[in-house]
Scaffold this active site. Sequence first.
Site, PDB file in Angstrom:
ATOM      1  N   GLN A  48     -18.556 -28.919 -15.632  1.00 36.74           N
ATOM      2  CA  GLN A  48     -19.256 -28.254 -16.163  1.00 36.74           C
ATOM      3  C   GLN A  48     -20.128 -28.097 -15.174  1.00 36.74           C
ATOM      4  O   GLN A  48     -20.386 -28.581 -14.414  1.00 36.74           O
ATOM      5  CB  GLN A  48     -19.272 -29.858 -16.565  1.00 36.74           C
ATOM      6  CG  GLN A  48     -18.780 -30.878 -17.394  1.00 36.74           C
ATOM      7  CD  GLN A  48     -19.315 -32.392 -18.243  1.00 36.74           C
ATOM      8  OE1 GLN A  48     -18.412 -32.482 -18.309  1.00 36.74           O
ATOM      9  NE2 GLN A  48     -20.532 -31.727 -17.920  1.00 36.74           N
ATOM     10  N   SER A  67     -18.254 -31.042 -10.950  1.00 37.69           N
ATOM     11  CA  SER A  67     -16.873 -32.049 -10.357  1.00 37.69           C
ATOM     12  C   SER A  67     -15.888 -31.594 -10.658  1.00 37.69           C
ATOM     13  O   SER A  67     -15.295 -30.617 -11.090  1.00 37.69           O
ATOM     14  CB  SER A  67     -17.218 -32.888 -11.181  1.00 37.69           C
ATOM     15  OG  SER A  67     -18.144 -34.051 -11.440  1.00 37.69           O
ATOM     16  N   GLU A  75     -18.920 -37.774 -23.374  1.00 36.07           N
ATOM     17  CA  GLU A  75     -19.109 -38.394 -21.633  1.00 36.07           C
ATOM     18  C   GLU A  75     -18.992 -39.762 -22.165  1.00 36.07           C
ATOM     19  O   GLU A  75     -18.741 -40.552 -21.176  1.00 36.07           O
ATOM     20  CB  GLU A  75     -19.735 -37.694 -20.387  1.00 36.07           C
ATOM     21  CG  GLU A  75     -19.634 -37.887 -18.986  1.00 36.07           C
ATOM     22  CD  GLU A  75     -20.323 -36.961 -17.879  1.00 36.07           C
ATOM     23  OE1 GLU A  75     -20.092 -37.787 -17.154  1.00 36.07           O
ATOM     24  OE2 GLU A  75     -20.969 -35.604 -18.760  1.00 36.07           O
TER      25      GLU A  75
END
Length: 385
Positions: free
Chosen positions: A129, A164, A247
């Site tokens: 992301q 990440s 998420e």
Amino acid sequence: MTDTDGSRALRAEIRGWFEQVLAAEVCLDRVPGCALTEEQDFAERRRYAGVLTRDGWAGLAWPREWGGRGGGYRERLVFAEEAARADAPDPLNRLGVDIIGPAIDVLCTDEQKRRFLPPILRGEAIWCQGFSEPGAGSDLSALSTRAERVPGGWRINGQKVWTSFGQYADCCVVLARTDPTVRPHAGISAFAVPMDAPGVEERPIRQMTGGSDFCEVFLTDVHVADADLLGAEGDGWKFAMTALGFERSINFLARQVRLTRNVSDLVVQIRANATRVPSRAKERVVGIHARAMALQAVVEANMAALDAGGVPGVETNASKVFWSETYQGMTDLGAELELTVPGFGDGLGAAWTSSYLAGRATTIYAGTSEIQRNIIAERGLGLPR
């Protein structure tokens, strides 16, 4: 979770699968008492994603048309509980399977679903992301990365941070400003950007734990096609909020289950050292255990709501805050005992101290606790800004 006859049979099947494949095919680099190197950890997680895909567990709650099993989220919860019990690694493509893939399924065209979803589930495409920036963290509407129309597509320039697994990813969801003349939330679009595209550079960020799960990503005159625009132009904020909702619900599920397991481990270690652990520490662990059990009940209710056709709401923001602070409380206590009670931790090395360092980020990533509380107040309780 309380099992029904069906979930009891599923649990037995999953537990038998883990007993058969985990040590034999996944955890080949593990040595008792030794931490994995980053390269070993990456290889283990890659292998795990592969066997999940091969044996049909990667998309337990995904629609069958995209290669999933068509199960419910409560079944996904059973799998997460058994994965924690078996001490299985996180699959390398969990961001794609639990966050980005579901958002694509909700918001994107049928053509994009056919293009992106099967490779995500097969583990062939690892996604990351590209949301946060040096000047836009939890306040994503302040982002400055821009995308300009060019013949045949878009040209993107900007910088992302805290991405990440960016160094391992094949594709990145990049939020970029496509219209600076409208209000900030409305002028953002989302793009699927291949990480090997000319002009994309990722730089791993070394953290105080010694690891480098996060990256800076620089985008310099990166060209993407019109077909790489996820949803409609200007729908980037909607894509981001949908992804963050998943998420804090589906992806968060595994974190909650791991927390419950970690708290149980801490209780066991305190009992094993009962004569040397101070009474105040025992009192603290009782409170932490109660919080973990309460969170487990809330997550089970959220999964039931999703199975009934609901969508992630503001209650997931509250769960995220509660989880973050409970996790930090647990690691605070574990690290304190590891440092002050000789032999605490049963020969596991500095496991609690390492978790303590990693846990500092839990009240920051996926939206800081301050931002989460604002969202809960304004959107959940209707309080004035």
